[in-house]
Scaffold this active site. Sequence first.
Site, PDB file in Angstrom:
ATOM      1  N   LYS A   1      -1.469   8.834   0.676  1.00 30.54           N
ATOM      2  CA  LYS A   1      -2.184   7.921   1.556  1.00 30.54           C
ATOM      3  C   LYS A   1      -1.877   8.263   3.006  1.00 30.54           C
ATOM      4  O   LYS A   1      -0.758   8.661   3.347  1.00 30.54           O
ATOM      5  CB  LYS A   1      -1.788   6.467   1.264  1.00 30.54           C
TER       6      LYS A   1
ATOM      7  N   GLU B   1       2.033   5.521  -3.362  1.00 29.35           N
ATOM      8  CA  GLU B   1       1.014   6.570  -3.406  1.00 29.35           C
ATOM      9  C   GLU B   1       1.285   7.574  -2.283  1.00 29.35           C
ATOM     10  O   GLU B   1       1.072   7.281  -1.106  1.00 29.35           O
ATOM     11  CB  GLU B   1      -0.381   5.965  -3.283  1.00 29.35           C
TER      12      GLU B   1
ATOM     13  N   GLU C   1       2.212   2.562   4.346  1.00 31.31           N
ATOM     14  CA  GLU C   1       1.034   2.758   3.499  1.00 31.31           C
ATOM     15  C   GLU C   1       1.383   3.446   2.183  1.00 31.31           C
ATOM     16  O   GLU C   1       0.689   3.267   1.181  1.00 31.31           O
ATOM     17  CB  GLU C   1      -0.024   3.560   4.248  1.00 31.31           C
TER      18      GLU C   1
ATOM     19  N   GLU D   1      -6.126  -8.438  -2.780  1.00 25.87           N
ATOM     20  CA  GLU D   1      -5.007  -7.610  -2.343  1.00 25.87           C
ATOM     21  C   GLU D   1      -4.022  -8.460  -1.559  1.00 25.87           C
ATOM     22  O   GLU D   1      -4.418  -9.232  -0.685  1.00 25.87           O
ATOM     23  CB  GLU D   1      -5.454  -6.464  -1.414  1.00 25.87           C
TER      24      GLU D   1
END
Length: 471
Positions: free
Chosen positions: A321, A318, A327, A264
């Site tokens: 999250k 997203e 985030e 990541e």
Amino acid sequence: MDRTISFIFITFLCILSPILSDGGSVGVNYGRIANNLPSATKVTNLLKTHGLTRVKVYDSDPTVLKSLSNTNIKVTIDLPNELLATAAKSQSFATSWVRQNVVAYHPSTQIEAIAVGNEVFVDPKNTTRFLLPAMKNVHNALVKYNLDKYIKVSSPIALSALQNSYPSSSGSFKPELIGSVIRPMLEFLRQTGSDLMVNAYPFFAYESNSDVIPLDYALFRPNPGMVDAGNGLRYFSLFDAQIDAVFAAMTALKYDDVNVIVTETGWPSKGDENEIGASIENAASYNGNLVRRVLTGGGTPLRPKADLAVYLFALFNENQKFGPTSERNYGLFYPDEKNVYNIPFTVEGLKSYRDSRSPVAGGRRVVNPVSRNMTVSVSGQTWCVANKEAGKDKLQGGLDYACGEGGADCHPIQPGSTCYDPNTLEAHASFAFNSYYQKKGRVGGTCYFGGAGYVVTQPPRFGKCEFPTGF
């Protein structure tokens, strides 16, 4: 990703291992904590459209795995943290899990790795003690099905597993983790030929220490760099400084033969007011320049010959999250499949890539030599010259490499030879850079030299010296 990291990594990568002919690989994390994402089939088509050939998922969803079958896209799946205890205590459970989530799809779906857990050391449920037994049981299951040679087992760790990180040469793991899990895990990885998975986010370090960490080296842009007093290496990239801190920690335990894969890394395109540096501009620069840096080859100062493999975080924004705004804004694409920003994912794409946000120096815009190197077509008549604004150290480092390990023909710039005059670092570095560039067939990226070189379309002139155009 672990947001507790606030390491002051003020050591940075010597990207002066100018580009190798073979580069690393770029993949993407496909997270699905959202209620508005496209179907798995559409996602697979999106990956293929953009030339992405590696994807990492955080589970083993059948719909996703089926959609990736017969695509030549390599897949890393995840055994979630909540299953670690059961997988650790029960070989039969681990075997059943592998049968249902790997054997049922492989090889039509090219599963290449299993991530057992994710950032387990910072899991609030304290599952660390189950990690290694679970990894071993999953591996045993792969052996049972004769898949252990094709599918590797590892577990992504956060950089907070490090006790020391600055300077990079002093990198070490937290003492409480070494005996219980780090050393035995590295031994397992060595025995099975697997890589240590690492999640690395320069954004976190920059966000916490923007007063001392220049944005340019956090984004792979040209910068003076800093010398690590412990190993004498000059670093120009926060990312590579973080990875070298991990390498140093592994070397301290005598596991320098285990490779690292970055599972990541990314940069948010939007954040809260206190999330310094979160913007579309910076996200595009970080991810775009990282892709260029990885695909054009070269390792870190401590492992200069090792090509890097990285997985960008993440494929989509997203919306479900938790946490700060950032985030929910790491995505390369919006849920409607439109780009959040345009960056390349392939070597071909690099040829036309430009980091359009060039740094500002002395109150004026300056051309980013990283970008200049990528905006010129290398299919026509081109030359590589030195960028004097890169500084003496980077020019000298690139010159030394080109004339040494790079194999450039530097005899004409020796004393008394045809191109010795003018006797300046810029002139000599330009000749050496161009010799290397022409020798490598003018392939995109071979005129990088850590930002010290760039491509021109007019033949350079330094005194009476004529620059070669091919070998």
